[in-house]
Design a protein around this motif. Structure first.
Motif, PDB file in Angstrom:
ATOM      1  N   ASN A   7      92.583  38.599  51.501  1.00 36.80           N
ATOM      2  CA  ASN A   7      91.203  39.031  51.697  1.00 36.80           C
ATOM      3  C   ASN A   7      90.816  39.818  50.443  1.00 36.80           C
ATOM      4  O   ASN A   7      91.173  40.992  50.312  1.00 36.80           O
ATOM      5  N   PRO A   8      90.118  39.184  49.500  1.00 40.67           N
ATOM      6  CA  PRO A   8      89.874  39.841  48.209  1.00 40.67           C
ATOM      7  C   PRO A   8      88.964  41.057  48.314  1.00 40.67           C
ATOM      8  O   PRO A   8      89.096  41.988  47.525  1.00 40.67           O
ATOM      9  N   ALA A  36      90.640  34.061  39.398  1.00 41.81           N
ATOM     10  CA  ALA A  36      90.448  33.476  40.731  1.00 41.81           C
ATOM     11  C   ALA A  36      89.697  32.155  40.621  1.00 41.81           C
ATOM     12  O   ALA A  36      88.912  31.949  39.698  1.00 41.81           O
ATOM     13  N   ASN A  37      89.935  31.280  41.593  1.00 42.22           N
ATOM     14  CA  ASN A  37      89.288  29.951  41.566  1.00 42.22           C
ATOM     15  C   ASN A  37      88.971  29.424  42.966  1.00 42.22           C
ATOM     16  O   ASN A  37      88.903  28.217  43.175  1.00 42.22           O
ATOM     17  N   ILE A  38      88.768  30.327  43.916  1.00 39.05           N
ATOM     18  CA  ILE A  38      88.559  29.940  45.317  1.00 39.05           C
ATOM     19  C   ILE A  38      87.250  30.533  45.829  1.00 39.05           C
ATOM     20  O   ILE A  38      86.865  31.646  45.457  1.00 39.05           O
ATOM     21  N   ASP A  39      86.576  29.776  46.693  1.00 38.82           N
ATOM     22  CA  ASP A  39      85.391  30.274  47.392  1.00 38.82           C
ATOM     23  C   ASP A  39      85.860  31.047  48.622  1.00 38.82           C
ATOM     24  O   ASP A  39      86.312  30.468  49.600  1.00 38.82           O
ATOM     25  N   TYR A  40      85.762  32.371  48.552  1.00 41.93           N
ATOM     26  CA  TYR A  40      86.205  33.235  49.649  1.00 41.93           C
ATOM     27  C   TYR A  40      85.056  33.607  50.591  1.00 41.93           C
ATOM     28  O   TYR A  40      85.154  34.562  51.361  1.00 41.93           O
ATOM     29  N   GLY A  41      83.957  32.838  50.534  1.00 44.20           N
ATOM     30  CA  GLY A  41      82.770  33.184  51.309  1.00 44.20           C
ATOM     31  C   GLY A  41      83.025  33.399  52.789  1.00 44.20           C
ATOM     32  O   GLY A  41      82.511  34.347  53.395  1.00 44.20           O
ATOM     33  N   LYS A  42      83.842  32.528  53.394  1.00 44.16           N
ATOM     34  CA  LYS A  42      84.100  32.642  54.837  1.00 44.16           C
ATOM     35  C   LYS A  42      84.865  33.912  55.177  1.00 44.16           C
ATOM     36  O   LYS A  42      84.735  34.449  56.273  1.00 44.16           O
ATOM     37  N   ILE A  43      85.682  34.385  54.242  1.00 40.69           N
ATOM     38  CA  ILE A  43      86.442  35.629  54.461  1.00 40.69           C
ATOM     39  C   ILE A  43      85.554  36.846  54.203  1.00 40.69           C
ATOM     40  O   ILE A  43      85.593  37.836  54.943  1.00 40.69           O
ATOM     41  N   PHE A  86      82.239  36.945  54.306  1.00 37.98           N
ATOM     42  CA  PHE A  86      81.123  36.986  55.278  1.00 37.98           C
ATOM     43  C   PHE A  86      81.513  36.215  56.542  1.00 37.98           C
ATOM     44  O   PHE A  86      80.997  35.113  56.796  1.00 37.98           O
ATOM     45  N   PRO A  87      82.397  36.772  57.361  1.00 35.07           N
ATOM     46  CA  PRO A  87      82.911  36.030  58.526  1.00 35.07           C
ATOM     47  C   PRO A  87      81.863  35.712  59.569  1.00 35.07           C
ATOM     48  O   PRO A  87      82.058  34.802  60.387  1.00 35.07           O
ATOM     49  N   ASP A  88      80.742  36.415  59.557  1.00 38.06           N
ATOM     50  CA  ASP A  88      79.717  36.195  60.579  1.00 38.06           C
ATOM     51  C   ASP A  88      78.695  35.130  60.185  1.00 38.06           C
ATOM     52  O   ASP A  88      77.859  34.733  61.012  1.00 38.06           O
ATOM     53  N   GLN A 115      74.270  29.181  56.193  1.00 38.27           N
ATOM     54  CA  GLN A 115      73.966  30.505  55.634  1.00 38.27           C
ATOM     55  C   GLN A 115      74.852  30.799  54.419  1.00 38.27           C
ATOM     56  O   GLN A 115      74.386  31.365  53.423  1.00 38.27           O
ATOM     57  N   LEU A 116      76.130  30.415  54.514  1.00 41.21           N
ATOM     58  CA  LEU A 116      77.043  30.605  53.382  1.00 41.21           C
ATOM     59  C   LEU A 116      76.586  29.796  52.172  1.00 41.21           C
ATOM     60  O   LEU A 116      76.627  30.285  51.030  1.00 41.21           O
TER      61      LEU A 116
END
Length: 290
Positions: free
Chosen positions: A90-91, A107-114, A116-118, A123-124
């Motif tokens: 969890n960055p 870094a090279n990953i889309d951490y959007g779901k982590i 912004f979990p809601d 929306q993401l």
């Protein structure tokens, strides 16, 4: 640059580590820009390998450029955060809980779901597009090249072969026989022609395989964008600016399309290149598997 009172995140693409292609790098940038927004940190990008990012994408609403000659490493206040291909972390928590003042991030990953979990998928995607446009605008060079490609409304087909067609080296090694290559190309053209007929629109084909692009050019009336595609981290002469420009042109042409069709016929490989181009351009996106 000495660490300031305001904490700072610097996302780095300086040739020390492989990061993947353009979209993998953009994923890392956007994720940590989102974290910087949440935490109120200053945000910068070092992207000088294998080319200078601002040749093609310039700062828009955020001054993310940094003079690397003025940067100073501090043994207790600076921290390297290496998260390439790390899907477990969890960055946001990692950065928030650190006592460091300055973070050099790989870094090279889309951490959007982590982060912004809601938020739901749409929306993401809307947030990713908004943040991309907040950070970047096309350079005059890139915009001029895109303007040269005059198009009516069109649909886009995208495919990722990596080494299957035997036309470049990548992290994969499998190469199909000539017969298998021809069979695959013909199968893909059947799909492309069917969808093109159904949609009754002009069409462009984009691919990481120059051999497939040549096949399309020789056997159909479907449009292509001239140039030789390649992968940023696996290109022998990666100082070839025309090659990198081709990648950016493909990305924004796909973004400009009405609908993006990703061709994922076995044994081909998955790719998020066209998916994120569709997000940036608010284009429809579909995966075609047969």
């Amino acid at each position: 640059m000495k660490p300031t009172k305001q904490k700072q995140i610097i996302v780095c693409f300086d040739g020390l580590f492989p990061h993947g292609g353009l979209v993998d790098r953009l994923k890392g940038i956007i994720s940590f820009y989102q974290i910087a927004q949440i935490l109120g940190y200053d945000f910068k990008i070092i992207f000088n390998n294998p080319f200078d990012l601002n040749l093609f994408l310039e700062p828009n609403n955020v001054d993310w450029q940094i003079d690397t000659s003025k940067m100073r490493w501090h043994p207790t206040k600076s921290k390297i955060v290496y998260l390439v291909n790390n899907f477990e972390v969890n960055p946001l928590k990692l950065i928030k809980n650190s006592k460091a003042k300055q973070f050099y991030v790989y870094a090279n990953i889309d951490y959007g779901k982590i982060i912004f979990p809601d938020l739901k998928t749409e929306q993401l995607e809307n947030k990713w597009r908004s943040d991309f446009n907040h950070l970047f605008k096309k350079s005059e060079l890139l915009q001029a090249k895109l303007n040269e490609i005059a198009t009516d409304p069109f649909i886009a087909f995208h495919s990722r072969f990596t080494t299957l067609m035997g036309d470049f080296k990548d992290t994969t090694t499998k190469i199909l026989s000539k017969d298998q290559q021809n069979t695959l190309c013909n199968n893909l053209m059947t799909i492309i022609n069917r969808v093109k007929t159904e949609q009754n629109k002009s069409a462009f084909v984009f691919s990481d395989s120059i051999n497939f692009i040549k096949f399309v050019k020789q056997n159909t009336q479907v449009n292509i964008v001239e140039g030789n595609p390649f992968h940023m981290d696996n290109f022998i002469n990666n100082n070839n600016i025309d090659g990198h420009l081709k990648t950016l042109i493909d990305f924004f042409m796909i973004a400009k399309s009405d609908t993006v069709y990703f061709l994922n016929v076995k044994p081909m490989y998955n790719s998020s290149f066209s998916k994120y181009a569709a997000i940036v351009g608010q284009a429809n996106f579909e995966v075609l598997e047969a």
